[in-house]
Scaffold this motif. Sequence first.
Motif, PDB file in Angstrom:
ATOM      1  N   LYS A  30       0.838  -1.200   0.000  1.00 28.12           N
ATOM      2  CA  LYS A  30       0.000   0.000   0.000  1.00 28.12           C
ATOM      3  C   LYS A  30       0.882   1.263   0.000  1.00 28.12           C
ATOM      4  CE  LYS A  30      -3.711  -0.961   2.455  1.00 28.12           C
ATOM      5  NZ  LYS A  30      -4.353  -1.127   3.777  1.00 28.12           N
ATOM      6  N   ASN A  31       1.865   1.271   0.900  1.00 31.30           N
ATOM      7  CA  ASN A  31       2.743   2.438   1.014  1.00 31.30           C
ATOM      8  C   ASN A  31       3.569   2.679  -0.244  1.00 31.30           C
ATOM      9  OD1 ASN A  31       1.835   2.852   3.569  1.00 31.30           O
ATOM     10  ND2 ASN A  31       3.635   2.034   4.597  1.00 31.30           N
ATOM     11  N   PHE A  44       2.746   2.916  -3.107  1.00 39.55           N
ATOM     12  CA  PHE A  44       2.071   3.828  -4.028  1.00 39.55           C
ATOM     13  C   PHE A  44       2.731   5.208  -4.026  1.00 39.55           C
ATOM     14  CE2 PHE A  44      -1.472   6.570  -5.401  1.00 39.55           C
ATOM     15  CZ  PHE A  44      -1.761   5.944  -6.608  1.00 39.55           C
ATOM     16  N   SER A  45       3.269   5.618  -2.865  1.00 40.25           N
ATOM     17  CA  SER A  45       3.872   6.960  -2.760  1.00 40.25           C
ATOM     18  C   SER A  45       5.118   7.114  -3.622  1.00 40.25           C
ATOM     19  CB  SER A  45       4.200   7.273  -1.298  1.00 40.25           C
ATOM     20  OG  SER A  45       5.278   6.469  -0.862  1.00 40.25           O
ATOM     21  N   TRP A  46       5.796   6.017  -3.975  1.00 39.58           N
ATOM     22  CA  TRP A  46       6.956   6.141  -4.861  1.00 39.58           C
ATOM     23  C   TRP A  46       6.668   5.619  -6.254  1.00 39.58           C
ATOM     24  CZ3 TRP A  46       8.062   1.279  -6.350  1.00 39.58           C
ATOM     25  CH2 TRP A  46       8.032   0.233  -5.425  1.00 39.58           C
ATOM     26  N   GLU A  86      12.007   7.506   2.117  1.00 38.46           N
ATOM     27  CA  GLU A  86      10.898   8.108   2.866  1.00 38.46           C
ATOM     28  C   GLU A  86      11.312   9.368   3.635  1.00 38.46           C
ATOM     29  OE1 GLU A  86       7.415   6.240   3.795  1.00 38.46           O
ATOM     30  OE2 GLU A  86       7.967   6.183   1.682  1.00 38.46           O
ATOM     31  N   THR A 107       7.278  16.189  -2.005  1.00 34.71           N
ATOM     32  CA  THR A 107       6.795  14.857  -2.353  1.00 34.71           C
ATOM     33  C   THR A 107       7.936  13.833  -2.256  1.00 34.71           C
ATOM     34  OG1 THR A 107       7.280  15.329  -4.660  1.00 34.71           O
ATOM     35  CG2 THR A 107       4.999  15.636  -3.928  1.00 34.71           C
ATOM     36  N   ARG A 108       7.541  12.621  -2.126  1.00 32.25           N
ATOM     37  CA  ARG A 108       8.515  11.551  -2.034  1.00 32.25           C
ATOM     38  C   ARG A 108       9.136  11.333  -3.404  1.00 32.25           C
ATOM     39  NH1 ARG A 108      10.579   6.697  -2.113  1.00 32.25           N
ATOM     40  NH2 ARG A 108      10.530   5.236  -0.362  1.00 32.25           N
ATOM     41  N   VAL A 140      10.451   9.339  -6.551  1.00 31.19           N
ATOM     42  CA  VAL A 140      10.089   8.019  -7.084  1.00 31.19           C
ATOM     43  C   VAL A 140      11.300   7.095  -7.008  1.00 31.19           C
ATOM     44  CG1 VAL A 140       8.335   8.937  -8.630  1.00 31.19           C
ATOM     45  CG2 VAL A 140      10.685   8.621  -9.464  1.00 31.19           C
ATOM     46  N   SER A 147       9.809   2.033 -10.020  1.00 32.40           N
ATOM     47  CA  SER A 147       8.554   2.514 -10.602  1.00 32.40           C
ATOM     48  C   SER A 147       8.617   2.566 -12.132  1.00 32.40           C
ATOM     49  CB  SER A 147       8.177   3.883 -10.039  1.00 32.40           C
ATOM     50  OG  SER A 147       9.084   4.867 -10.496  1.00 32.40           O
ATOM     51  N   ASP A 175       1.778   7.942   8.669  1.00 34.59           N
ATOM     52  CA  ASP A 175       1.900   9.191   7.907  1.00 34.59           C
ATOM     53  C   ASP A 175       2.197  10.384   8.809  1.00 34.59           C
ATOM     54  OD1 ASP A 175       1.622   7.972   5.497  1.00 34.59           O
ATOM     55  OD2 ASP A 175      -0.554   8.232   5.414  1.00 34.59           O
ATOM     56  N   ARG A 211       5.555  12.686   8.765  1.00 32.30           N
ATOM     57  CA  ARG A 211       5.533  14.135   8.537  1.00 32.30           C
ATOM     58  C   ARG A 211       6.391  14.834   9.584  1.00 32.30           C
ATOM     59  NH1 ARG A 211       0.222  13.648   6.850  1.00 32.30           N
ATOM     60  NH2 ARG A 211      -0.687  14.108   8.885  1.00 32.30           N
TER      61      ARG A 211
END
Lengths: 477, 477
Positions: free
Chosen positions: B159-160, B162-164, B287, B293-294, B296, B300, B364, B368
Amino acid sequence: MNEFLYLQIAEKLQQQIEKQVLKTGDKLPSVRALSKEQGISLTTAYQAYGELETKGLIEARPKSGYYVRFSPSQYPRTVSRQKTTKPQQVSVASVATLVYQKMRQEGVTRLSLATPSVDLLPEAKLNKSMMEAIRRSASSCLEYEDLQGHLQLREHIAKNAFSWGGILTAEEIVTTQGCMEALVYCLKAVTEHGDSVAIESPVYFGISNVLHSLGLKAVEIPVDPETGVDITYLEKAMKTVAIKACLFVTNFSNPSGANMPAERKKQLVELLHKKKIPLIEDDIYGEMYFGKTRPVTCKSFDTGGWVLLCSSISKALAPGYRVGWCLPGRYLDKVLHLKLMSSVSSATPTQAAIAHFFETGRYDLHMRNLRKTLHTQCLRYTQAIASFFPSDTKISRPAGGFVLWVELNPAVDALELFHEALTYGISIAPGQLFSAHGKFRHHIRVSFGAPYTPLIEKSLKTLARLITQKINKSQSR
Amino acid sequence: MNEFLYLQIAEKLQQQIEKQVLKTGDKLPSVRALSKEQGISLTTAYQAYGELETKGLIEARPKSGYYVRFSPSQYPRTVSRQKTTKPQQVSVASVATLVYQKMRQEGVTRLSLATPSVDLLPEAKLNKSMMEAIRRSASSCLEYEDLQGHLQLREHIAKNAFSWGGILTAEEIVTTQGCMEALVYCLKAVTEHGDSVAIESPVYFGISNVLHSLGLKAVEIPVDPETGVDITYLEKAMKTVAIKACLFVTNFSNPSGANMPAERKKQLVELLHKKKIPLIEDDIYGEMYFGKTRPVTCKSFDTGGWVLLCSSISKALAPGYRVGWCLPGRYLDKVLHLKLMSSVSSATPTQAAIAHFFETGRYDLHMRNLRKTLHTQCLRYTQAIASFFPSDTKISRPAGGFVLWVELNPAVDALELFHEALTYGISIAPGQLFSAHGKFRHHIRVSFGAPYTPLIEKSLKTLARLITQKINKSQSR
């Protein structure tokens, strides 16, 4: 009044049964007669028979008394010898992966896993130790652990080593991710890529796989179920092959159950010391003895630092914690260095929890119970196999550990049996896993780590039926 | 009303400072003037300046107003190039062991460890997750975990991802004992003993040590702090050496801090795909980004399964838990097999605890805060080094991660400095650790993972003094 008197009586009777002084079917003295004969109370006599009944050795027949039901000694041990010492690139990997994956499937009766059932583990106490260990740690076990391993854990390991003849300090111990990682570090510390290593035959597939994955060649040395690794054979093999190290399970080997007598251990250590060949001693089953005292280790005879002992708490306390260790002797620095290279450090919370568990002092009590239970289960499984399986079946008679090594009629292909049994939701370890030379193809390893239940009995009966079918089929051809 | 308005204002001002539109010593508009100019409340203007003050970029002078204190961009980045692509048996092992052991000594200010201080970790929440995970597990996490790894943990990792830019399922992930074990499995899956592997220069010593321990040769490819690994150089190296795999830290590399732009990552993946050369991508710092933003990953852009991504929670949540993973692409079966061979399975309780922590949804929020804190610490350390160290010192300007890469006057031998600093209870990582060719001997790596405190300031001042002494000594010779 000795509250364990009944156990002493039971043990004497068991010896009579094992020596076949009392044979299967023999009637035992009545409770009253036993009480008089031994000068014990009626209660103690009842308790003694109860103990033997639990172990499946005798049975009570209504209105008739107690009868010998089973004698483990009727079943000859399996001995297998190999014909060649030519080093082999080992790989029984694909079979192992398959067996391992199937072992873990839901709804499968796992007769294949050489670990205790969770029911036999001190679950609540370990949970408490985990909570307490985290609470006590200044950083809640979040920080990297010391490279060599959790200090208090190493201190407890050193203390416990006294039972196998080890006079140790924490400084001689390196913790690892289970015994397997310990073996990897020790092998890497004492060999180079391409070297030959002497291992047992039959051998635990994890060991041959590790050798293969490190690019090492295996020289299989036959194991005698009474005396362990054949030292004479090993000496001969050394003359034809440059053996760079030995890796043996000296106590209750897997799958053979062999337990090397102390005198032979000493002899082995002296031989290897003379030749400056390191011995990696896998002692993962050493604590699971059924007898009165813990067997010693080769390490206890090691004066030159040539023995590298590996072990873990996976079999006694918590397989899932992956807490193991090694005593690398003269290779300490090298092992520490390898550990830094490949894992930085071992997980902190699991090490701290086990250290706390040792600290509570519950380990000895837990082990006394575990050993007793395993011994009983060993006898129950042996008895069931002896009763259900065809009469030419041979069963090992281990004095510790978790597994029976079962030799079937040569007409049975164990790998075929494995696949068929799986369709009935039964997982066994086929003999092919335990040699790189396709030996033991009509052997199976049966774990008695799980309590003997009606489901287990049903599974063993199903296995027996499948085996009989195979034999009949081969005879009708 | 946007409650984060002050952060936006602060960021704009920071850009002005970094671009040197506002230079060190410049007076900033008064709070009242800023409020008017930007159409914001006085409170927001105060908050914006407060943010920049925390980061050490501006200072309030009593009765005078705010002044620019420091601009990170004044300090040129370090670029180092190597002269040869000849593959080398790598070993900086003895230095690494020494540094690592000293790192852990009591009372030592650890500027050498590339991890966050425990104060920055969600200690209480993780403890709760551990308790809860054990409580929920049918076997209290005592049983061997699934070979591939804890299912819920793998689901959260997927799931995580997805951020990269990762579109993944749990089936593509294998958990490991930290990122280091993931790297070992991936290297073993794609190489044979004696093969050459392209790595960065400078490179994290753990990586060169792993290569050495697996009998692999390292080809060092220079890293540009702006654009990461020099792809043109890599292509040239491929023509002279049979490179069997690449192992790069693509995001906030250690020690250089380099962050490869997305376009270059794509270019690298395409090149390697064309040549069918696997890329092991170490994304352990991905991370920990300071920007919006993270970044990529190369993974990916991977359409052929040639990228094997490795990472862990060691830098974000719990170094001591040793929970890592890899996405081995087309090498999944091989990695699974290697895992079975060398560790059977990963520890259950730590995996279960991290899975539970992800489930609580606190990850999350924690990240942050962690990113913001690390960014501030990065600026504070940079500023301190820029102020205290001799003026010819060059400092990297990482956009994420935990470390600064500091180039000193060539007269300074970093290993000597390391030993001297230790006598003052300060641990740094000398540049010699980061190359097999004795390069970077006047570089040091300084970690900003610990909060900037008076003790840290004192340590940096001591370091500065030792460095100045060394330079003076060399000049007087």
